[in-house]
Design a protein around this motif. Structure first.
Motif, mmCIF file in Angstrom:
data_model
loop_
_atom_site.group_PDB
_atom_site.id
_atom_site.type_symbol
_atom_site.label_atom_id
_atom_site.label_comp_id
_atom_site.label_asym_id
_atom_site.label_seq_id
_atom_site.Cartn_x
_atom_site.Cartn_y
_atom_site.Cartn_z
ATOM 1 N N TYR A 182 -13.238 -7.619 0.297
ATOM 2 C CA TYR A 182 -11.989 -6.860 0.168
ATOM 3 C C TYR A 182 -12.336 -5.439 0.592
ATOM 4 C CZ TYR A 182 -7.591 -5.101 -1.704
ATOM 5 O OH TYR A 182 -6.340 -4.534 -1.831
ATOM 6 N N ALA A 183 -11.856 -5.055 1.762
ATOM 7 C CA ALA A 183 -12.286 -3.799 2.375
ATOM 8 C C ALA A 183 -11.306 -2.675 2.088
ATOM 9 C CB ALA A 183 -12.434 -3.982 3.879
ATOM 10 N N MET A 184 -11.815 -1.603 1.496
ATOM 11 C CA MET A 184 -11.028 -0.389 1.329
ATOM 12 C C MET A 184 -11.348 0.533 2.506
ATOM 13 S SD MET A 184 -11.607 0.423 -2.718
ATOM 14 C CE MET A 184 -12.052 -0.898 -3.861
ATOM 15 N N VAL A 185 -10.323 0.934 3.225
ATOM 16 C CA VAL A 185 -10.506 1.780 4.394
ATOM 17 C C VAL A 185 -10.834 3.202 3.956
ATOM 18 C CG1 VAL A 185 -9.421 2.679 6.481
ATOM 19 C CG2 VAL A 185 -8.847 0.363 5.670
ATOM 20 N N VAL B 172 -7.102 5.563 8.930
ATOM 21 C CA VAL B 172 -5.925 5.271 8.102
ATOM 22 C C VAL B 172 -4.714 5.020 8.992
ATOM 23 C CG1 VAL B 172 -4.299 6.225 6.426
ATOM 24 C CG2 VAL B 172 -6.761 6.468 6.048
ATOM 25 N N VAL B 173 -4.510 5.853 9.985
ATOM 26 C CA VAL B 173 -3.388 5.657 10.913
ATOM 27 C C VAL B 173 -3.521 4.315 11.617
ATOM 28 C CG1 VAL B 173 -2.362 6.463 13.077
ATOM 29 C CG2 VAL B 173 -2.908 8.104 11.265
ATOM 30 N N ARG C 33 -0.914 -1.136 11.780
ATOM 31 C CA ARG C 33 -1.046 -2.556 12.107
ATOM 32 C C ARG C 33 -0.742 -3.475 10.932
ATOM 33 N NH1 ARG C 33 -3.454 0.360 15.537
ATOM 34 N NH2 ARG C 33 -3.993 -0.325 17.652
ATOM 35 N N GLY C 34 -0.650 -2.927 9.748
ATOM 36 C CA GLY C 34 -0.311 -3.729 8.584
ATOM 37 C C GLY C 34 -1.513 -4.423 7.968
ATOM 38 N N VAL C 35 -1.256 -5.152 6.911
ATOM 39 C CA VAL C 35 -2.302 -5.827 6.158
ATOM 40 C C VAL C 35 -3.002 -6.851 7.037
ATOM 41 C CG1 VAL C 35 -2.743 -7.393 4.226
ATOM 42 C CG2 VAL C 35 -1.145 -5.482 3.947
ATOM 43 N N LYS C 36 -4.323 -6.873 6.969
ATOM 44 C CA LYS C 36 -5.130 -7.862 7.692
ATOM 45 C C LYS C 36 -5.713 -8.835 6.674
ATOM 46 C CE LYS C 36 -9.154 -8.435 10.724
ATOM 47 N NZ LYS C 36 -8.458 -9.240 11.728
ATOM 48 N N LEU D 50 2.418 9.384 -0.732
ATOM 49 C CA LEU D 50 3.752 9.102 -0.188
ATOM 50 C C LEU D 50 3.658 8.315 1.117
ATOM 51 C CD1 LEU D 50 5.446 12.560 -0.869
ATOM 52 C CD2 LEU D 50 5.954 10.397 -2.033
ATOM 53 N N LYS D 51 2.672 8.640 1.923
ATOM 54 C CA LYS D 51 2.484 7.940 3.208
ATOM 55 C C LYS D 51 2.089 6.486 2.980
ATOM 56 C CE LYS D 51 -0.143 8.363 7.527
ATOM 57 N NZ LYS D 51 -1.137 9.209 8.267
#
Length: 541
Positions: free
Chosen positions: A267-270, A277-278, A283-286, A337-338
């Motif tokens: 489970y990868a946290m960016v 992050v952008v 691209r949404g959830v992978k 918020l983003k």
């Protein structure tokens, strides 16, 4: 004649029974299974097909219903779901195996000895090391660079503190990074003496060093991941939440998994870099069976051990010092918020009470009107009494029980006797949030998840200190601890429908133990050994 007809009928019945037995890949039998399902039921056997549990029950029923290509008789041993480390640095653990191991050093002299030996053996262009902790030394003060300067005047030396929130570097590195007595930072500290850097950099200025050092090559990166996987499988970990990865590393993990060169589920946290992050949010959830990318890891503040944690009032043992926010509050609020506008989680490192309330407020504002977002506070280490109620709003505490038993010797010195009562308050956090995810934060702490279980339940170190446990009112029950390392950790990852318990339809991730951790005396838990680790029914250890 009647006897002959009866024999024929019995034979036909037996043959029909055999024909009705469903073929499966594996049957595990004669087991003491803790399923960790909704009722925390126990079982004696289960069947696996195509990498998933297809039935769970007693030995007789499973044996009568299925014919297996492989039968695993565990002779009464305990079986639990594959363990999930809800917060660790998997890739970092592997990289450490390529560097100088400084864990367990009892003095700065021992640190230097290990560095010298490593340099003679490896002859690296840059000397990296990690694991020193001045709190374990007789002289509990930050080290200085002078000895490193004399031994390695022309070779860059970067020695990372055990918590990952401070570097000790030599003058060569300071020169490369452009750090001197006039360098100004506002998100950390350059420790000074006589108006010159001592070589210790806390939090923010570490990035100045990272920017000028060569990254590891691809061969080293791959070896790091495979080394970490081997270690983790030996401790029964089948999913790891890596708390902060770059796009490059995430894509490397995905590539290795797709080539079947890597089995660990990640489970990868960016990591919170603007570019990455952008990229991921756009691209949404992978999601694959082995890789899940749907969260951003943010650092609110530093660590308590290096006095980088942001506190509401000054450190008790350093008057006038409050620690520091690594990410400014306004930036945390804007990022929240983003991320809230996407399907991603925000998982934020928060140690001090000031950092925690800043993050909790940002979460509350960003998530207003939104349901089931499962954002996490990573560590949730020091909380003011009035701020615990924020966790009733669906925010998940992700904590590491061995932090409590590692820090308990000096935590009160840092925080004072009143403020320390809101630190490492796992039971209170569970009562407020309804779930709690447990991890190790390795390599800050040891990889061994049975140390995690023991610390959560006993609140003691491995020598049994203190008698009665450290702040025992915040101990978890064994049932709660096991849930925190399985189904609750899976829930925190939006994965509770596919893992975290031994139930029909879920991925066949499980481990075989040499002890019943739910029943053995407390002091025996840390010595628990894993006798088998299975991912999707495949034995990986």
């Amino acid at each position: 004649m009647k006897k002959t007809l009866f024999s024929i009928a019995a034979l036909m019945l037996a043959l029909n029974s055999c024909k009705k037995r469903q073929p499966v890949d594996i049957v595990v039998t004669n087991a003491n299974v803790y399923t960790v399902n909704d009722h925390f039921d126990k079982a004696g056997s289960f069947a696996i097909k195509d990498g998933k549990f297809i039935d769970v029950g007693n030995v007789e029923d499973i044996g009568n219903k299925y014919s297996a290509r492989e039968i695993i008789d565990v002779n009464g041993k305990t079986v639990v779901p594959g363990l999930i480390d809800a917060h660790c640095h998997f890739y970092g653990l592997g990289l450490n195996r390529q560097h100088v191991d400084l864990e367990g050093t009892a003095s700065f002299d021992e640190v230097v000895e290990r560095v010298v030996v490593f340099q003679k053996e490896k002859q690296p262009e840059v000397i990296f090391g990690r694991g020193w902790d001045q709190n374990d030394w007789e002289v509990k003060e930050f080290p200085e660079k002078d000895v490193l300067d004399s031994l390695f005047p022309d070779t860059p030396v970067v020695l990372e503190r055990i918590d990952g929130h401070a570097y000790l570097v030599n003058s060569k590195v300071l020169q490369m990074a452009g750090i001197n007595g006039q360098t100004i930072v506002d998100n950390g500290e350059i420790v000074m003496k006589n108006e010159e850097p001592t070589g210790v950099l806390v939090d923010g200025p570490m990035a100045l060093v990272d920017a000028v050092l060569p990254p590891p090559d691809r061969k080293t990166q791959v070896q790091a991941l495979l080394d970490a996987q081997k270690i983790c499988f030996g401790y029964g970990l089948t999913t790891v939440n890596d708390a902060g990865l770059t796009r490059e590393t995430i894509e490397l993990i995905d590539s290795l998994q797709r080539m079947n060169a890597m089995d660990m589920r990640v489970y990868a946290m960016v990591s919170n870099s603007k570019k990455d992050v952008v990229y991921f949010l756009s691209r949404g959830v992978k999601k694959t069976d082995k890789l899940h990318v749907r969260s951003v890891k943010v650092y609110a503040d530093g660590a308590l051990g290096s006095r980088g944690a942001a506190l509401k009032a000054p450190y008790t043992d350093k008057p006038g010092h409050y620690g520091a926010m690594v990410t400014p509050v306004a930036d945390i609020e804007a990022l929240a918020l983003k991320i809230a506008a996407s399907d991603f989680q925000m998982n934020t490192h928060a140690i001090g009470d000031s950092a925690n309330v800043a993050v909790l407020r940002a979460y509350a504002k960003a998530l207003e009107g939104k349901k089931d977002r499962r954002w996490k506070i990573e560590h949730a280490q020091v909380i003011s009494p009035e701020d615990f109620d924020y966790f009733e709003q669906g925010i998940i505490p992700s904590v590491q029980p061995t932090h409590a038993t590692s820090d308990m010797y000096w935590a009160q010195d840092r925080l004072g006797k009143d403020r320390v009562q809101g630190a490492y308050a796992y039971k209170t956090l569970l009562d407020k949030a309804g779930v709690i995810a447990l991890g190790t934060d390795f390599p800050v702490e040891h990889v061994n998840p049975f140390y995690t279980f023991y610390a959560a339940v006993g609140r003691k170190d491995l020598d049994g200190y203190p008698n009665g446990g450290f702040q025992p009112e915040n101990a978890l029950s064994r049932k709660e601890a096991l849930k925190g390392m399985t189904i609750w950790a899976a829930y925190s990852n939006f994965e509770e429908e596919e893992k975290g318990s031994i139930e029909t339809g879920k991925l066949a991730d499980f481990i075989i133990l040499d002890k019943d951790i739910m029943q053995v005396p407390l002091e025996e838990i840390p010595a628990t050994k894993v006798e088998g680790t299975f991912i999707g029914g495949k034995k990986v250890y």
